[in-house]
Design a protein around this motif. Sequence first.
Motif, short mmCIF file in Angstrom:
data_model
loop_
_atom_site.label_atom_id
_atom_site.label_comp_id
_atom_site.label_asym_id
_atom_site.label_seq_id
_atom_site.Cartn_x
_atom_site.Cartn_y
_atom_site.Cartn_z
N HIS A 93 0.85 -1.19 0.00
CA HIS A 93 0.00 0.00 0.00
C HIS A 93 0.88 1.24 0.00
CE1 HIS A 93 0.86 -0.69 4.29
NE2 HIS A 93 0.62 0.60 4.49
N ILE A 94 0.25 2.38 -0.24
CA ILE A 94 0.94 3.67 -0.25
C ILE A 94 0.34 4.54 0.85
CG2 ILE A 94 1.48 5.74 -1.61
CD1 ILE A 94 1.08 3.99 -4.13
N PHE A 114 5.28 16.38 2.15
CA PHE A 114 4.63 15.07 2.13
C PHE A 114 5.69 13.98 2.33
CE2 PHE A 114 1.19 17.28 0.02
CZ PHE A 114 0.05 16.54 0.34
N ASP A 115 5.39 13.03 3.21
CA ASP A 115 6.12 11.77 3.29
C ASP A 115 5.29 10.76 2.48
OD1 ASP A 115 7.93 12.96 4.99
OD2 ASP A 115 6.96 12.21 6.80
N MET A 116 5.85 10.25 1.41
CA MET A 116 5.11 9.39 0.48
C MET A 116 5.67 7.98 0.57
SD MET A 116 5.34 12.13 -2.62
CE MET A 116 4.35 13.64 -2.63
N HIS A 117 5.14 7.19 1.50
CA HIS A 117 5.66 5.86 1.77
C HIS A 117 5.07 4.81 0.84
CE1 HIS A 117 6.18 8.01 5.65
NE2 HIS A 117 7.23 7.22 5.83
N PHE A 118 5.92 4.12 0.12
CA PHE A 118 5.52 2.94 -0.64
C PHE A 118 5.91 1.74 0.22
CE2 PHE A 118 5.66 6.19 -3.78
CZ PHE A 118 4.89 5.79 -4.87
N TYR A 119 4.92 1.16 0.92
CA TYR A 119 5.21 0.13 1.91
C TYR A 119 5.28 -1.26 1.30
CZ TYR A 119 4.83 3.16 5.97
OH TYR A 119 5.06 4.13 6.92
N MET A 120 6.28 -2.03 1.73
CA MET A 120 6.40 -3.44 1.38
C MET A 120 6.00 -4.30 2.58
SD MET A 120 9.99 -3.25 -0.76
CE MET A 120 10.75 -1.96 0.22
N GLN A 121 5.19 -3.76 3.42
CA GLN A 121 4.79 -4.39 4.68
C GLN A 121 3.26 -4.36 4.76
OE1 GLN A 121 6.10 -2.09 8.06
NE2 GLN A 121 6.39 -3.90 9.30
N PRO A 122 2.62 -5.44 5.18
CA PRO A 122 1.15 -5.42 5.29
C PRO A 122 0.67 -4.30 6.21
CG PRO A 122 1.98 -7.66 5.49
CD PRO A 122 3.19 -6.76 5.51
N LEU A 123 -0.48 -3.75 5.88
CA LEU A 123 -1.01 -2.61 6.61
C LEU A 123 -1.16 -2.90 8.10
CD1 LEU A 123 -2.28 0.23 6.62
CD2 LEU A 123 -4.46 -0.83 6.02
N ALA A 124 -1.75 -4.03 8.46
CA ALA A 124 -1.97 -4.34 9.87
C ALA A 124 -0.64 -4.47 10.63
CB ALA A 124 -2.79 -5.63 10.00
N GLU A 125 0.34 -5.08 9.98
CA GLU A 125 1.66 -5.24 10.60
C GLU A 125 2.32 -3.89 10.81
OE1 GLU A 125 5.79 -6.91 8.87
OE2 GLU A 125 4.19 -8.41 8.97
N GLU A 161 4.27 3.22 13.71
CA GLU A 161 3.53 2.92 12.49
C GLU A 161 4.35 3.16 11.22
OE1 GLU A 161 -0.50 4.25 12.23
OE2 GLU A 161 -0.86 4.02 14.38
N MET A 162 5.68 3.31 11.39
CA MET A 162 6.57 3.49 10.23
C MET A 162 7.81 2.62 10.36
SD MET A 162 6.45 7.58 9.46
CE MET A 162 4.90 8.45 9.32
N GLY A 163 8.65 2.94 11.35
CA GLY A 163 9.89 2.21 11.53
C GLY A 163 11.09 3.14 11.53
N VAL A 164 12.25 2.58 11.16
CA VAL A 164 13.50 3.34 11.09
C VAL A 164 13.63 3.96 9.71
CG1 VAL A 164 16.02 3.14 11.15
CG2 VAL A 164 14.62 1.87 12.80
N GLY A 187 13.24 2.66 4.48
CA GLY A 187 12.80 2.35 5.83
C GLY A 187 13.01 0.89 6.17
N SER A 188 13.11 0.63 7.50
CA SER A 188 13.27 -0.74 7.95
C SER A 188 12.59 -0.94 9.29
CB SER A 188 14.76 -1.11 8.06
OG SER A 188 15.37 -0.43 9.15
N TYR A 189 12.33 -2.21 9.61
CA TYR A 189 11.81 -2.57 10.92
C TYR A 189 12.05 -4.06 11.15
CZ TYR A 189 8.77 -2.92 15.00
OH TYR A 189 8.28 -3.12 16.27
N ASP A 190 12.56 -4.36 12.32
CA ASP A 190 12.81 -5.74 12.74
C ASP A 190 13.58 -6.54 11.69
OD1 ASP A 190 12.76 -7.82 14.52
OD2 ASP A 190 10.72 -8.49 14.02
N GLY A 191 14.65 -5.95 11.20
CA GLY A 191 15.56 -6.65 10.30
C GLY A 191 15.20 -6.65 8.83
N LYS A 192 14.07 -6.02 8.47
CA LYS A 192 13.62 -6.04 7.09
C LYS A 192 13.51 -4.63 6.51
CE LYS A 192 10.74 -10.14 7.88
NZ LYS A 192 9.33 -10.64 7.87
#
Length: 251
Positions: A93-94, A114-125, A161-164, A187-192
């Motif tokens: 999602h974006i 604007f911070d325009m995040h293209f997430y490779m992580q499921p929304l709920a996660e 709700e974002m990460g590093v 961006g990253s979170y928990d090693g990914k």
Amino acid sequence: MKKLFTIPLLALLFLTGCGDNDDTVAVAPTYKGTEQSLGNGKAYSWVKFTADNKPTSIGFTLTKGALDNLPHGGVALVLSLPAEAVGKTPFDHIMLDYLHTGHEPPGVYDVGHFDMHFYMQPLAERKAIPVYEAAKAKFDNLPAAGYLPSNYIRLPAGVPEMGVHWANPASPELAGTGKFTETLIFGSYDGKVTFIEPMVTHEFLKSKPNLAKSVPVPAKFARAGYYPMQYTIKQVGDDIQVSLEGLMMMQ
């Protein structure tokens, strides 16, 4: 009265006779996500494919008026991908975050943008990511060498709700050679590695931009998929289009 042109009989017979051997030209489709209100306009995601169903670009459009009358309290808008594109790229999602007065560090990113995040992580996660102090071990579990651009540096702590966030120290606003207009964050979170983020000032978006830059490509990828080689920020008619382009299969 419009003049009507006739086709000579021989040519007509030729065209008709070709019907049995006619190869239909395959169409390269673009699929559009659901429109959502933003300012005085709309925002929506989209994904473009080749005629043989390989993704080539993913992005979103801000229609005329979307940059006007934005609330001073900010915006947090999730753009779902079109149904036809789900699972076809690494992106889930974006997320568009508008910050009227920007954020830290002061004197660098504290302008409307604007911070325009293209997430490779499921929304709920993603939404389950807490404040930094509540999950330091996961924030500080950084991706192994090679999974981020080699020259990028970690920015302090992490964001719920974002990460590093990771930035290019050679960017003008960090190198002290110019002011912030646009930059590309990872961006990253928990090693990914979890997102790619064009970060763009409101002023730059209003300036009829026509920007195309290379995306720094990591040496490694946690999973195979179509990853971008370029990002663009462009005025197209009355709209603004922001996209990750040149998607290539990376193993």
